[in-house]
Structure formats: C-alpha cells, structure tokens
Design a protein around this motif. Structure first.
Motif, short mmCIF file in Angstrom:
data_model
loop_
_atom_site.label_atom_id
_atom_site.label_comp_id
_atom_site.label_asym_id
_atom_site.label_seq_id
_atom_site.Cartn_x
_atom_site.Cartn_y
_atom_site.Cartn_z
N THR A 772 0.99 -1.10 0.17
CA THR A 772 -0.07 0.03 -0.02
C THR A 772 0.88 1.14 0.04
N ALA A 773 1.89 1.29 0.75
CA ALA A 773 2.64 2.44 1.16
C ALA A 773 3.55 2.45 -0.49
N LEU A 774 3.89 1.41 -1.10
CA LEU A 774 4.70 1.62 -2.53
C LEU A 774 3.61 2.27 -3.44
N ARG A 775 2.37 1.81 -3.43
CA ARG A 775 1.41 2.29 -4.52
C ARG A 775 1.71 4.14 -4.47
N GLY A 776 1.85 4.63 -3.15
CA GLY A 776 1.68 6.06 -3.16
C GLY A 776 3.14 6.83 -2.93
N CYS A 777 4.02 5.83 -3.30
CA CYS A 777 5.46 6.35 -3.28
C CYS A 777 5.87 7.01 -4.57
N ARG A 778 6.54 8.13 -4.64
CA ARG A 778 6.66 8.84 -6.00
C ARG A 778 8.11 8.33 -6.67
N GLN A 779 8.77 7.39 -5.69
CA GLN A 779 10.21 6.99 -6.17
C GLN A 779 9.78 5.64 -6.96
N VAL A 780 8.75 4.94 -6.68
CA VAL A 780 8.59 3.71 -7.17
C VAL A 780 7.86 3.85 -8.48
N ALA A 781 8.51 2.97 -9.53
CA ALA A 781 7.90 2.88 -10.85
C ALA A 781 6.69 1.85 -10.98
N ALA A 782 7.04 0.36 -10.22
CA ALA A 782 6.43 -0.28 -10.35
C ALA A 782 6.70 -1.52 -9.29
N PHE A 783 5.86 -2.51 -8.72
CA PHE A 783 6.42 -3.37 -8.01
C PHE A 783 5.48 -4.90 -8.13
N ARG A 784 6.09 -5.85 -7.88
CA ARG A 784 5.33 -7.06 -7.90
C ARG A 784 5.76 -8.14 -6.66
N THR A 785 5.05 -9.18 -6.62
CA THR A 785 5.06 -10.03 -5.77
C THR A 785 6.30 -11.14 -6.17
N GLY A 786 7.25 -11.70 -5.38
CA GLY A 786 8.37 -12.57 -5.89
C GLY A 786 7.82 -13.43 -6.45
N ARG A 787 8.58 -13.88 -7.50
CA ARG A 787 8.39 -15.31 -8.13
C ARG A 787 8.94 -16.51 -7.46
N TYR A 788 8.82 -17.64 -8.16
CA TYR A 788 9.47 -18.95 -7.45
C TYR A 788 11.06 -18.71 -7.58
N GLY A 789 11.74 -18.97 -6.53
CA GLY A 789 13.10 -19.07 -6.31
C GLY A 789 13.49 -17.35 -5.70
N GLU A 790 12.40 -16.36 -5.98
CA GLU A 790 12.84 -15.16 -5.21
C GLU A 790 12.19 -14.95 -3.88
N GLY A 791 11.58 -15.88 -3.31
CA GLY A 791 10.89 -15.61 -2.15
C GLY A 791 9.31 -15.76 -2.06
N GLU A 792 8.77 -15.78 -3.58
CA GLU A 792 7.11 -15.85 -3.74
C GLU A 792 6.77 -14.58 -2.80
N GLN A 793 5.60 -15.30 -1.94
CA GLN A 793 4.67 -14.33 -1.43
C GLN A 793 5.58 -13.55 -0.02
N GLY A 794 6.75 -14.02 0.13
CA GLY A 794 7.45 -13.49 1.23
C GLY A 794 8.42 -11.99 0.90
N VAL A 795 8.22 -11.74 -0.52
CA VAL A 795 9.12 -10.75 -0.95
C VAL A 795 8.29 -9.93 -1.89
N THR A 796 8.69 -8.62 -1.98
CA THR A 796 8.06 -7.76 -3.10
C THR A 796 9.05 -6.90 -3.75
N ILE A 797 9.31 -7.14 -5.07
CA ILE A 797 10.30 -6.80 -5.96
C ILE A 797 9.87 -5.38 -6.66
N VAL A 798 10.90 -4.24 -6.21
CA VAL A 798 10.37 -2.98 -6.61
C VAL A 798 11.28 -2.45 -7.82
N GLU A 799 10.71 -1.84 -8.56
CA GLU A 799 11.43 -1.16 -9.66
C GLU A 799 11.14 0.50 -9.46
N LEU A 800 12.30 1.09 -9.26
CA LEU A 800 12.61 2.42 -8.99
C LEU A 800 12.72 3.35 -10.19
N LYS A 801 12.14 4.54 -10.17
CA LYS A 801 12.14 5.62 -11.35
C LYS A 801 13.57 6.27 -11.60
#
Length: 801
Positions: A772-801
């Motif tokens: 929720t905080a990432l959605r309102g953050c100006r530095q964040v371009a996009a984010f997604r939940t981790g895939r298999y091997g990345e941590g799955e539901q336990g991590v969030t991958i964030v792409e920055l502007k």
C-alpha cells in the motif's frame, strides 16, 4: 580367620578401639555386634567393595541424611515359632510390625526421586515392604496390653455387651450405696473390684444385713467386700463375656501369627539387609565424624598417607603426619626423641592399613593410598612379663621371632625400638640383621630406633630410607612432624645444655664419644641446620605466595565490582535511551500525522517540499534516538571540521549522518536547502561537511535534479556499497514503513533500478502495508510479488524511477 599373632597385632595397633567407635554409630544391636567383630578383607576386590559401600553411605548422608534404623528388631526366633504353628505374643507381633515399617521407610529412602546410583542400591532393592501386614498388626494391636475393638466384628460385639452389662451393674450398685437403709452398714459409699467382680465395702458387724457373696476381707477384718445379690448375675455374665473376649483375642493373634509365618523368609531377608545397611551407614557417619576420606587401594605394598591424623587422639591435640612407604623404598627407619611421635607414626601406618581393609575411610587428606596385606604384624610397646620371667628385651624378641616366622611377600612388619633393652652394640647389630632378613622375605618394614648404626645402614642401603621426628631444641619440645629422607640426630647434649648442665660435663661427655660418631653427628647437625634454613625459606616463600594470591584476589574483586558498576551504569543509560527512543517514536508519529495532514491540505510543489522536510526532520530525530540506544549520544558524535568558508549555493557537501552527498540549492541564515538525488532537504549548516569538488551550476529554466558527486546516474553504474534488500520481518507496520522510506531514499541516491523488500509470509498484514505504501511512493515505478526462487509471497520486487 586371623591367627593369634595377627589378632594380637590388631590389639597392639588399637583396631578394636576404632571398631568400638564404629559400633557407637550403629543403631541396632546386631549391627553393633557386626561392627565390633569386623575383620580386614583378605582380598583387594572385597576391600574395594567395602570402600565403595562406605563412600556411597557418605554421599547419601551428605545429600539427605541417614535412614532411620531404630525399628530393626530380631524376629527370627518368633518367625520360626510361628512357622511351627505357635501363637505370637503382642510384643512379638509389634516387633514384626516395627521391622516391616523400617524396611518400608528405608526402601523409600533408597527409591527417592533423583536418587544417585550407588554401590548399595541392591540392598534397598531386596527389601520387601509388606505394608498390608504392617498396618494390620498396628491397627489390631494398640499396645503390648491392648487389642483394638476393631480387631474383629466379634470382639467389637463382645466388648459392646461387656460395657452394657458393666454399666447396669454399676448403676445397681450406685442405687444400693445411695440408699439410706444401707448407708449405716457400709464402711464407705464406694464401688470397688475384687477378683474381677464389682463389690462394696461392708462393716464386719453388718455383713448379714447386706445379702450377697463375700469376695475378700480386709487385713484388719473390719471390712467385708461383698457382691450384692442383685448384681451377682451381672457379674457372672461379665465373666462369661471376658472368657469369650480372651478366646477371640487368642484367635486374632493366631491369625496374625499365621500371616507373619507366610512371609517369614522375606522378613528374615529384610532383617539381614537392614543390619547390613545399618553397619554401612555407621561407617559413613564415622567417616563424617573423623573428617575422613576414601583411600586408593592397591596390593603392591604402596602406602602414601597425606596429613594423616590418628583417630584415637583428640582432634585438637593430634598433629597430622605425612608418610610414604613401598614406592622407591620398602623399609623406613624412623628416629627421633622420646615422646616425639615415632610410635604414633608407626601405629598410624598399621592402623590405617587395617581400617582401609575393613572398609573404613581414614582421617587423611585426599590422595592417600593404602595397600592390602595378607598380615599386618606389629611389635610395639613394653610387654615385660613377670609371670613368664621375661625381660623387656626377651618379650620383644619373642614377638619378633613370631613375626619373622609369619612374614612373607605380602606382609607389613612394624618394629618399635628395634634392638632396645640390651647392649647397644649387640642390639644395633641385631636390629640391622632383623631388618635385612625381613626384607629378604619380601616384607614391607617400618621401624623406630635410637641407634646411629641404623641411620648409617639406611643411608648406605638401597631401598631403605631414613625419617625423623622433628625436635625443637629451643623449646625442648617435639613438633611431631615426620621428615622423610632426614635421619634424626641425638639432641642429648643440646637438651642438657639448655637445661643448665655445666659445660665442662658436656665437654667431658663429648670427649667420650668416638671420633666417627662425633663426625656423624656433626654431619647430621649440619644437615639439620641446612634443612631448617630451607624450611624457613620455604615458609617465607609460601607466605609471599599467599600474600600475592590475596592481592590478586582483591584486585579481581575490585575489577569485578568496577565491571558491575559499569554494567549498572550502562544499563541505566540504556534504559534512559530506551525512554528517549520511545519519546522520539511518539514524536515521530505526531510529526508524520501532521505532515500527512499538511500534504493533504497543500497542493503543487509546496506540498511535496513540506512533506519531504517533515520526513527529513522525523528521520533525524529517530536517528539521534537510535544512536543513544546503541551506546553513543547524538550530541557526542565527532564534530564536523569547521569549513574555511560558509557553504554557498552550488557547493557540494556531505551529510555524515546519512552517509551521502548533496548540492546546496539555497541558503537562509545558517539554514541550507540541499538537493540529494531526487530529494530536497533542509538542514542546519553544522550538519554538513564541505567537499572540495567543482561547483555545480543550474540552468534557470530547466533545473534538472543533479547527481551528487560519487554517485552514478540512474543509467550509470551503481555504488558498490548500496544495499539491494531490506528485511522487515518481525517489525511492526509503522516501524517497517519508516524503514522502507529510508531504504527507498538510499536506493534512489545509489542509482539502483530494482530492490527487494522482505516482509515474510505470515498473516500478510505487513505485506499489505508495504505494498500500500509503495503504491503512493513517488520513487516507485512498479512493484510485484516475488516469483518462484525469489521468495514468492514473502518478498516484493520494487522497480525504481
């Protein structure tokens, strides 16, 4: 079974006196008799077994005290009679109950929770606790003279009828003695008993006025004890009931006797085990009383006694003695003055050897060792016999002959004043020959003497060692210390001189001493002087060592106290820091709330700038509080170097607390507005450190966000120290969001494109708050939940502007 000579040696060495002390510690008479009759073991295995048993009792007494053996009773004869069908008395049955109760309590003692395994556990295990028979006997038999009413329903019914008949009889008699018509005929208005019948005392002249049976007459003949006719029948009924009661009691006792006979073998085994345990625990109690220790046992003839104390000398008077035999030498020649402790040392060696073989601990320090011998033979003391016309010399020689006839490879021979009582020259020669013969037979030998020839013999013979009992010439008193390896010297001249004998007499006596003897005594005197000097030096060294150890102990205690004081100070400071941190967090919440309200009310560029300022102030306050908690206060941080000139717009400065660089945009008084990556922050000029790099200029119309020196552009290489992951697991949501904001700021400043936020799976509350905080953050371009091997539901991958 020990022969007469060995038994005589036991008495000479006072073993019976020590066994009498052991018997005093036992509780039951059988254990006392066993203690007095105790004999040394005849093999090493048995001796070590006895030592282990004593050790076990010593340990258990220290842990939980001694079991109670006061209820042990010898019931063997009673049980055999019961097995033949005999009826046991109440006393015999109570003894059986006492034995059963003792067996049960001792068995419980050995089976307590957390019981330490010992070498006497088997004696606890063999005990058969027959609680039913024990309680049956104690319930039925209240005392030696009384059987309980509840012993049987029949007995209870009989006694109930007896009480009723007795009450009626007494009531009838009470009416008679209260009647005025009988009052003048009575000697006294009382009810008494004669021949188990209720009677009243009637005057002799009125005996015809009170019809009834006469059961007794007073000695004066003035009083007749008459059972009035109205109660005769009641008396007869009581007698019949009494006979029934007796028969029922006999039946009950016969029944209990038969039950006891059924368990006779178990009870006899219990008795034997309890007596054995009583004796073993008596050994343990004697060990504690004497402050004794278990010696190491061997059968190689090796004896090592450390600080040994003779058990028959009062504790306040006994002087510990250390002695060894059988290691590098098999014969010990002890010399010294009379009453100097030679004989006590000799007896201590023999007595401790016998005590250890009996399974007794010896009053000596840890590390003592004793050997098992086939025989310990002693010739000690004056056994002059007028009846047998034997002189002291003849009596000693008779014993010595018997000892040499009995001596062998596993024999300890002890000779006191060997060769004394005859011509000194012949006596010394005999003493040397006797010792040589005993050694030839393989015996271990310890002997006391005054002869100089024996001292020389010990000095010149391999396997023979000198020892002496120390004597203080200054005080004319023996010290009772045994010195191994040092021959004793004659102190006759020195003592005589101290006591005031004229010097000319002493000189004349010295002239009578042969040159060789005088030279030998001079050597001994010189050795003694050197030994005393070395002993004095050793005592001084020991005193210095103890003093150094005491200083070391005090310094360690002082250091420990200082460390504790420091720990308390640190703990107090950390407690204060935690309070400051908590206050800072509360303030942070308030600042954040106001900043969000301000952001909601404001618009345009002013909205972002004020929000960023509030967030920067929040981070600064939290950082200062964290520094306090970690042990260093913010106001104690190293001061920034004083710049050569104030920072001006376009200068590059470093923010030490953030660990990054920024460009000065504007200056108002001592407040600076900085551009750090994509962020604008406002700081005090004391919070920055100038960096000597070319000044950056801006185009007034475009004003792109500059990149701080040392940083790469978003498309350039990243900083080597940049952190790509943030682990928020275990944090509260508010705390985690503050950490997330700081992490994203640093990631943007480092020029990172992609970062990983670890929030864990859990209930999903923290993941939801982060995203929720990432959605309102100006530095964040996009984010997604981790895939298999990345941590799955336990991590969030964030792409920055």
């Amino acid at each position: 079974m020990a022969d007469i000579l060995v038994k005589k040696s036991y008495k000479t060495l006072e073993l019976p006196a020590v066994l009498a002390m052991l018997a005093e510690e036992a509780v039951c008479e059988a254990a006392r008799e066993a203690a007095r009759a105790l004999e040394p073991a005849d093999n090493l295995w048995e001796a070590e077994r006895r030592q282990r048993e004593t050790d076990a009792a010593h340990t258990l007494i220290g842990l939980r005290g001694s079991p109670v053996f006061s209820g042990i009773r010898a019931v063997g004869a009673s049980l055999r009679r019961a097995e033949l069908g005999g009826v046991l008395t109440t006393r015999e049955l109570l003894d059986i109950a006492s034995l059963l109760h003792t067996a049960r309590t001792v068995k419980d003692y050995g089976g307590q929770d957390g019981h330490v395994k010992t070498d006497i556990d088997h004696l606890f295990v063999v005990l058969k606790a027959n609680k039913y028979l024990e309680e049956r006997i104690t319930t039925v038999i209240l005392s030696e003279e009384e059987i309980a009413d509840v012993a049987s329903p029949a007995l209870s019914d009989i006694r109930r009828h007896m009480r009723a008949v007795s009450a009626r009889a007494r009531e009838t008699l009470q009416r008679i003695i209260s009647s005025p018509s009988y009052a003048r005929h009575l000697q006294e208005p009382i009810i008494t008993i004669r021949s188990d019948r209720y009677v009243i005392p009637v005057k002799s002249e009125s005996r015809g006025e009170v019809p009834g049976l006469v059961h007794d007459v007073s000695a004066s003949g003035a009083t007749f004890f008459i059972e009035p006719l109205p109660v005769v029948q009641m008396g007869n009924e009581l007698r019949e009931l009494t006979a029934k009661e007796k028969a029922e009691i006999e039946r009950i006792l016969a029944e209990l006797s038969a039950q006891a006979a059924e368990h006779a073998d178990d009870m006899e085994n219990d008795y034997d085990a309890l007596v054995a345990l009583d004796l073993i625990f008596a050994k343990g109690k004697l060990s504690l009383q004497m402050n004794a220790a278990r010696p190491a046992m061997n059968e190689t003839g090796e004896i090592v006694l450390r600080e040994a104390r003779h058990p028959l000398i009062a504790r306040g008077q006994v002087v510990p003695v250390s002695v060894r035999l059988g290691q590098t030498f098999d014969t010990l020649i002890i010399t010294g003055p009379n009453t100097g402790g030679k004989t006590v040392t000799l007896k201590t060696i023999g007595l401790f050897t016998l005590m250890a073989a009996c399974g007794l601990h010896v009053p000596a320090s840890e590390g003592s060792a004793l050997s098992l011998f086939d025989a310990v033979l002693a010739d000690i003391g004056d056994e002059q016999s007028i009846e047998q016309s034997l002189s002291t010399f003849s009596s000693h020689m008779t014993n010595i002959v018997s000892i040499l006839d009995r001596a062998g490879p596993s024999t300890l021979a002890l000779f006191d004043e060997l060769g004394a009582g005859t011509d000194p020259v012949e006596g010394a020669a005999l003493a040397v020959a006797i010792i040589q013969h005993a050694r030839t037979l393989g015996a271990r030998v310890a002997a006391t003497t005054h002869y100089a020839e024996l001292k020389a013999f010990a000095l010149s013979t391999k396997g023979v060692e000198n020892a002496s009992c120390e004597f203080d010439v200054e005080t004319l008193q023996p010290t009772y210390r045994l010195l191994i390896g040092v021959p004793g010297r004659s102190n006759a001249f020195a003592i005589s001189r101290r006591l005031g004998l004229p010097e000319e007499i002493i000189e004349r006596a010295g002239a009578q001493v042969g040159a060789e003897d005088a030279s030998f005594e001079e050597v001994l005197a010189k050795l003694e002087t050197e030994r005393q000097a070395m002993e004095h030096a050793r005592r001084e060294a020991d005193a210095d060592r103890r003093e150094a150890e005491e200083h070391l102990r005090r310094s360690r205690e002082a250091r420990t106290r200082a460390e504790r004081t420091q720990e308390k100070t640190v703990d107090r400071a950390r407690a204060e820091a935690r309070l400051i941190l908590e206050q800072a967090r509360l303030a942070a919440d308030e600042v954040l709330r106001e900043a969000k309200e301000l952001k909601a009310r404001a618009d345009g560029a002013m909205q972002a700038q004020e929000y960023n300022d509030a967030r920067a102030a929040l981070r600064r306050r939290l950082r200062e509080a964290d520094e306090v908690v970690s042990g260093g206060r913010a106001d104690e941080a190293p001061a920034a170097e004083k710049p050569a000139r104030p920072a001006q717009p376009g200068d590059t400065v470093e923010l030490p607390k953030v660990g990054t660089r920024a460009v000065v945009l504007a200056r108002q008084g001592r407040t600076l507005t900085l551009q750090a990556g994509l962020l604008k922050v406002t700081v005090h000029e004391d919070e920055v450190r100038p960096v000597d790099v070319p000044k950056v200029t801006w185009e007034s119309d475009r004003r792109p966000a500059p990149i701080a020196p040392g940083m790469s552009s978003p498309s350039g290489p990243r900083m080597e120290t940049a952190v790509r992951e943030l682990d928020l697991r275990g944090q509260a949501a508010d705390e985690a969001l503050l950490e997330l904001d700081r992490f994203l700021d640093q990631a943007v400043l480092a020029g990172l494109h992609t970062v990983t936020v670890i929030h864990g799976k859990g209930t999903g509350v923290l993941r939801k708050a982060v995203q929720t905080a990432l959605r309102g953050c100006r530095q964040v371009a996009a984010f997604r939940t981790g895939r298999y091997g990345e941590g799955e539901q336990g991590v969030t991958i964030v792409e920055l502007k």
